[in-house]
Design a protein around this motif. Sequence first.
Motif, PDB file in Angstrom:
ATOM      1  N   VAL A  15       9.514  -1.839   3.406  1.00 45.88           N
ATOM      2  CA  VAL A  15       9.575  -0.655   2.623  1.00 45.88           C
ATOM      3  C   VAL A  15      10.126  -0.855   1.311  1.00 45.88           C
ATOM      4  N   MET A  16       9.116  -0.396   0.413  1.00 47.88           N
ATOM      5  CA  MET A  16       9.595  -0.789  -0.935  1.00 47.88           C
ATOM      6  C   MET A  16       9.872   0.764  -1.774  1.00 47.88           C
ATOM      7  N   VAL A  17      10.931   1.030  -1.855  1.00 55.81           N
ATOM      8  CA  VAL A  17      11.539   2.262  -2.599  1.00 55.81           C
ATOM      9  C   VAL A  17      11.733   2.383  -3.793  1.00 55.81           C
ATOM     10  N   SER A  18      10.569   2.727  -4.525  1.00 60.28           N
ATOM     11  CA  SER A  18      10.320   2.587  -5.886  1.00 60.28           C
ATOM     12  C   SER A  18       9.332   4.009  -6.236  1.00 60.28           C
ATOM     13  N   HIS A  62       5.616  11.232   5.880  1.00 58.42           N
ATOM     14  CA  HIS A  62       5.770  11.093   7.315  1.00 58.42           C
ATOM     15  C   HIS A  62       4.578  10.059   7.737  1.00 58.42           C
ATOM     16  N   ALA A  63       3.271  10.258   6.983  1.00 59.58           N
ATOM     17  CA  ALA A  63       2.211   9.488   7.570  1.00 59.58           C
ATOM     18  C   ALA A  63       2.495   7.823   7.102  1.00 59.58           C
ATOM     19  N   ARG A  64       3.191   7.734   6.057  1.00 62.30           N
ATOM     20  CA  ARG A  64       3.589   6.346   5.739  1.00 62.30           C
ATOM     21  C   ARG A  64       4.712   5.806   6.723  1.00 62.30           C
ATOM     22  N   LEU A  65       5.660   6.579   7.186  1.00 62.58           N
ATOM     23  CA  LEU A  65       6.375   6.095   8.052  1.00 62.58           C
ATOM     24  C   LEU A  65       5.795   5.824   9.380  1.00 62.58           C
ATOM     25  N   ASP A  66       4.863   6.754   9.751  1.00 67.57           N
ATOM     26  CA  ASP A  66       4.336   6.394  11.051  1.00 67.57           C
ATOM     27  C   ASP A  66       3.350   5.214  11.015  1.00 67.57           C
ATOM     28  N   THR A  67       2.826   4.900   9.784  1.00 68.99           N
ATOM     29  CA  THR A  67       2.146   3.520   9.621  1.00 68.99           C
ATOM     30  C   THR A  67       3.133   2.522   9.729  1.00 68.99           C
ATOM     31  N   LEU A  68       4.156   2.570   9.190  1.00 66.99           N
ATOM     32  CA  LEU A  68       5.124   1.480   9.367  1.00 66.99           C
ATOM     33  C   LEU A  68       5.457   1.233  10.932  1.00 66.99           C
ATOM     34  N   ARG A  69       5.690   2.351  11.501  1.00 63.88           N
ATOM     35  CA  ARG A  69       5.986   2.070  13.100  1.00 63.88           C
ATOM     36  C   ARG A  69       4.878   1.258  13.724  1.00 63.88           C
ATOM     37  N   LYS A  70       3.576   1.992  13.581  1.00 64.83           N
ATOM     38  CA  LYS A  70       2.592   1.288  14.119  1.00 64.83           C
ATOM     39  C   LYS A  70       2.459  -0.056  13.884  1.00 64.83           C
ATOM     40  N   LEU A  71       2.709  -0.564  12.742  1.00 67.40           N
ATOM     41  CA  LEU A  71       2.508  -1.965  12.265  1.00 67.40           C
ATOM     42  C   LEU A  71       3.479  -2.620  12.897  1.00 67.40           C
ATOM     43  N   ALA A  81       3.794  -4.222   3.278  1.00 66.92           N
ATOM     44  CA  ALA A  81       4.643  -3.326   2.651  1.00 66.92           C
ATOM     45  C   ALA A  81       4.053  -2.081   2.359  1.00 66.92           C
ATOM     46  N   ILE A  82       4.953  -1.151   2.609  1.00 72.26           N
ATOM     47  CA  ILE A  82       4.610   0.497   2.137  1.00 72.26           C
ATOM     48  C   ILE A  82       5.547   0.745   1.144  1.00 72.26           C
ATOM     49  N   SER A  83       4.991   1.364   0.153  1.00 71.94           N
ATOM     50  CA  SER A  83       5.733   1.894  -0.825  1.00 71.94           C
ATOM     51  C   SER A  83       5.977   3.560  -0.389  1.00 71.94           C
ATOM     52  N   SER A  96       0.859  -1.148  -0.042  1.00 71.22           N
ATOM     53  CA  SER A  96      -0.060   0.018   0.041  1.00 71.22           C
ATOM     54  C   SER A  96       0.880   1.249  -0.073  1.00 71.22           C
ATOM     55  N   LYS A  97       0.400   2.235  -0.241  1.00 67.27           N
ATOM     56  CA  LYS A  97       0.777   3.688  -0.137  1.00 67.27           C
ATOM     57  C   LYS A  97       0.210   4.498   0.815  1.00 67.27           C
ATOM     58  N   SER A  98      -1.027   3.949   1.399  1.00 64.97           N
ATOM     59  CA  SER A  98      -2.039   4.390   2.253  1.00 64.97           C
ATOM     60  C   SER A  98      -1.759   4.095   3.667  1.00 64.97           C
ATOM     61  N   SER A  99      -2.257   4.920   4.422  1.00 66.83           N
ATOM     62  CA  SER A  99      -2.038   4.863   5.920  1.00 66.83           C
ATOM     63  C   SER A  99      -3.338   4.118   6.564  1.00 66.83           C
ATOM     64  N   LEU A 100      -4.186   3.733   5.561  1.00 66.68           N
ATOM     65  CA  LEU A 100      -5.519   2.888   5.615  1.00 66.68           C
ATOM     66  C   LEU A 100      -5.318   1.416   6.618  1.00 66.68           C
ATOM     67  N   LEU A 101      -4.067   1.114   6.530  1.00 68.64           N
ATOM     68  CA  LEU A 101      -3.815  -0.036   7.050  1.00 68.64           C
ATOM     69  C   LEU A 101      -3.959  -0.204   8.456  1.00 68.64           C
ATOM     70  N   GLU A 102      -3.590   1.084   9.230  1.00 71.43           N
ATOM     71  CA  GLU A 102      -3.867   1.283  10.368  1.00 71.43           C
ATOM     72  C   GLU A 102      -5.038   0.987  11.119  1.00 71.43           C
ATOM     73  N   ARG A 103      -6.105   0.840  10.277  1.00 72.69           N
ATOM     74  CA  ARG A 103      -7.641   0.681  10.936  1.00 72.69           C
ATOM     75  C   ARG A 103      -7.849  -0.838  11.151  1.00 72.69           C
ATOM     76  N   ASP A 104      -7.086  -1.535  10.531  1.00 71.93           N
ATOM     77  CA  ASP A 104      -7.016  -3.084  10.839  1.00 71.93           C
ATOM     78  C   ASP A 104      -5.844  -3.574  11.538  1.00 71.93           C
ATOM     79  N   ILE A 105      -5.021  -2.942  12.121  1.00 70.82           N
ATOM     80  CA  ILE A 105      -3.925  -3.333  13.017  1.00 70.82           C
ATOM     81  C   ILE A 105      -4.499  -4.544  13.798  1.00 70.82           C
ATOM     82  N   ASP A 106      -5.473  -4.364  14.500  1.00 67.92           N
ATOM     83  CA  ASP A 106      -6.065  -5.480  15.411  1.00 67.92           C
ATOM     84  C   ASP A 106      -5.831  -6.847  14.605  1.00 67.92           C
TER      85      ASP A 106
END
Length: 82
Positions: A74-77, A56-65, A34-36, A10-20
Motif C-alpha cells: 500500500v502506498m500512502v500518499s 473500499h474498492a482498492r482495499l478489496d483489490t488488495l485483499r483479492k491480490l 502496489a495500490i496507492s 495502480s489506483k485502479s481495481s482493474l488489476l483484478e481482471r488479470d489475477i490469474d
Amino acid sequence: ELKHPAMLISKSSLLERDIDLLAAMARENLVHAAISLTTLDGTLARKLEPRAAAPHARLDTLRKLAEAGIPTTVMVSPVIPD
C-alpha cells in the motif's frame, strides 16, 4: 514466457481482471503489486481523485491480490494534515 519481473502500481481495481496471470507470475517471484491509497474517507477521496477507484474498492483489490498469493504493497500518499 521471458520471465521478466514486473512491479505494478495502480489506483485502479482493474488489476483484478488479470489475477490469474499475476498469480502465475507471483509463483515464480516475478511480480509485485502496489495500490496507492490517499484516504479511507470516500467523500474526501472523490474530491482528491475523482476518477480513481473508491478506497473500499482498492482495499478489496488488495485483499483479492494477497489471497491469490501476489505480493502487495500500500502506498500512502499524499499525506494531508488536518
